[in-house]
Design a protein around this motif. Structure first.
Motif, PDB file in Angstrom:
ATOM      1  N   THR A 161       0.835  -1.199   0.000  1.00  0.00           N
ATOM      2  CA  THR A 161       0.000   0.000   0.000  1.00  0.00           C
ATOM      3  C   THR A 161       0.873   1.253   0.000  1.00  0.00           C
ATOM      4  O   THR A 161       2.000   1.253   0.501  1.00  0.00           O
ATOM      5  CB  THR A 161      -0.933   0.021   1.211  1.00  0.00           C
ATOM      6  OG1 THR A 161      -0.152  -0.120   2.410  1.00  0.00           O
ATOM      7  CG2 THR A 161      -1.941  -1.112   1.138  1.00  0.00           C
ATOM      8  N   GLY A 162       0.324   2.338  -0.546  1.00  0.00           N
ATOM      9  CA  GLY A 162       1.039   3.612  -0.559  1.00  0.00           C
ATOM     10  C   GLY A 162       1.808   3.834  -1.846  1.00  0.00           C
ATOM     11  O   GLY A 162       1.678   3.088  -2.823  1.00  0.00           O
ATOM     12  N   SER A 163       2.621   4.866  -1.845  1.00  0.00           N
ATOM     13  CA  SER A 163       3.351   5.282  -3.040  1.00  0.00           C
ATOM     14  C   SER A 163       4.514   4.359  -3.360  1.00  0.00           C
ATOM     15  O   SER A 163       5.037   3.665  -2.482  1.00  0.00           O
ATOM     16  CB  SER A 163       3.862   6.714  -2.861  1.00  0.00           C
ATOM     17  OG  SER A 163       2.800   7.635  -2.820  1.00  0.00           O
ATOM     18  N   GLY A 164       4.937   4.385  -4.622  1.00  0.00           N
ATOM     19  CA  GLY A 164       6.062   3.589  -5.077  1.00  0.00           C
ATOM     20  C   GLY A 164       7.393   4.176  -4.661  1.00  0.00           C
ATOM     21  O   GLY A 164       7.475   5.224  -4.010  1.00  0.00           O
ATOM     22  N   SER A 165       8.469   3.511  -5.065  1.00  0.00           N
ATOM     23  CA  SER A 165       9.808   3.880  -4.605  1.00  0.00           C
ATOM     24  C   SER A 165      10.240   5.265  -5.079  1.00  0.00           C
ATOM     25  O   SER A 165      10.796   6.048  -4.303  1.00  0.00           O
ATOM     26  CB  SER A 165      10.830   2.832  -5.059  1.00  0.00           C
ATOM     27  OG  SER A 165      10.841   2.710  -6.471  1.00  0.00           O
ATOM     28  N   ALA A 166       9.998   5.581  -6.351  1.00  0.00           N
ATOM     29  CA  ALA A 166      10.494   6.857  -6.891  1.00  0.00           C
ATOM     30  C   ALA A 166       9.804   8.046  -6.235  1.00  0.00           C
ATOM     31  O   ALA A 166      10.462   9.007  -5.812  1.00  0.00           O
ATOM     32  CB  ALA A 166      10.296   6.887  -8.404  1.00  0.00           C
TER      33      ALA A 166
END
Length: 329
Positions: free
Chosen positions: A111-116
């Motif tokens: 869940t949540g935003s990706g790495s970049a």
């Protein structure tokens, strides 16, 4: 797909993470509980142990179970067992994109935003630049060597770690002696110095739903206890007020919501985020964007969900659906 709440972490925000995990467990009682300890080991934890931990903001959590290995070994297991990670983590490797990159390399949904985008938002200097590109007004930065000159010009400054949670390491600069304190703190981590902006503290969540809609939640007005909105004021003092929806004029509320959405998009966030502002005489001024904001019972993001009429459990199930879909793509 087995749901697993991953909480804790190796940084100082792991205390808040435990409180988030308690709220997550109550909403997702069938999910497994994995605690990432300060020594980088991961432990499968029983619900009774988690819920009995009565002072999560003050005392370290003890998992009371053998280690599954270091975080990379635990992620290998998550991959092999087809697990989806519900991230109840905050700060450090958990929020700067490193954990997300390790999951992405293994094809583990989370869940949540990706790495970049996590990496970009975690750096307050870089985040301010991208927010400015999106038309969001942010404070100017002050170089350390110019701090005395800026203090004379603005009267007050504020210094904060460039890459850390907003509740930690704040230094209010009123005198040259405070500048010395900033320089000392900057020997161990990067610090950002800005003019102090008088105004009302505000925060605004943004929510992406599985139907493709992305929108801002009602802004929250923060009236901190004496001394500012630091860790103690946020989590330990009952005198801090968090008013949702905030008592802003309609046009100011609309501007806060618009700027939060602009920042979310400029930083390419996914799922959900929360952006902090100072509402000054010149309007909302951007401070930072959190890609894994607190999800404790007392946290700001769940309060905004409630004001929007969204149940916490429905929010989580929708984020889980988004995470699974993103990984399939």
């Amino acid at each position: 797909m087995r749901m697993t709440i991953l909480f804790g972490g190796t940084n100082k925000e792991r205390l808040v993470s435990v409180a988030s995990a308690q709220a997550l467990h109550l909403a997702l009682p069938d999910a497994d509980l994995w605690f990432w300890d300060a020594d980088d080991s991961v432990h499968e934890t029983r619900p009774q142990v988690l819920l009995k931990h009565s002072r999560p903001f003050e005392e370290p959590f003890k998992p009371g179970s053998p280690s599954l290995g270091k975080i990379e070994a635990a992620l290998d297991r998550a991959q092999a067992e087809d697990r989806l990670l519900v991230l109840g983590l905050h700060g450090g490797m958990a929020e700067n994109g490193e954990l997300q990159a390790m999951c992405e390399m293994r094809g583990i949904p989370f869940t949540g935003s990706g790495s970049a985008s996590s990496h970009l938002a975690f750096d307050k200097v870089a985040a301010k630049r991208f927010a400015a590109i999106a038309g969001v007004k942010a404070p100017t930065s002050v170089a350390q060597e110019d701090a005395e000159k800026a203090l004379a010009e603005y009267g007050r400054l504020i210094a904060k770690p460039t890459r850390d949670g907003s509740s930690y390491g704040l230094i209010f600069v009123h005198s040259k002696q405070d500048i010395v304190a900033v320089r000392k703190a900057a020997k161990t981590e990067d610090y950002l110095i800005e003019p102090f902006i008088a105004g009302v503290e505000a925060t605004c969540g943004v929510l992406e739903q599985s139907d493709g809609s992305v929108f801002s939640l009602p802004p929250i007005e923060i009236v901190p206890a004496a001394g500012g909105f630091d860790y103690t004021a946020k989590y330990l003092l009952k005198s801090t007020q968090e008013i949702c929806p905030g008592r802003f004029a309609p046009d100011v509320s609309a501007q806060i919501m618009d700027h939060a959405l602009r920042a979310h998009r400029a930083l390419s966030c996914s799922g959900y985020s929360r952006t902090d502002f100072i509402v000054s005489a010149q309007g909302p001024i951007y401070l930072e964007t959190n890609t894994l904001p607190g999800l404790t019972k007392a946290s700001l993001y769940p309060k905004a969900l409630k004001a929007q009429g969204i149940e916490f459990v429905d929010f989580l199930h929708d984020q889980i659906a988004l995470a699974a879909r993103r990984t399939r793509k």
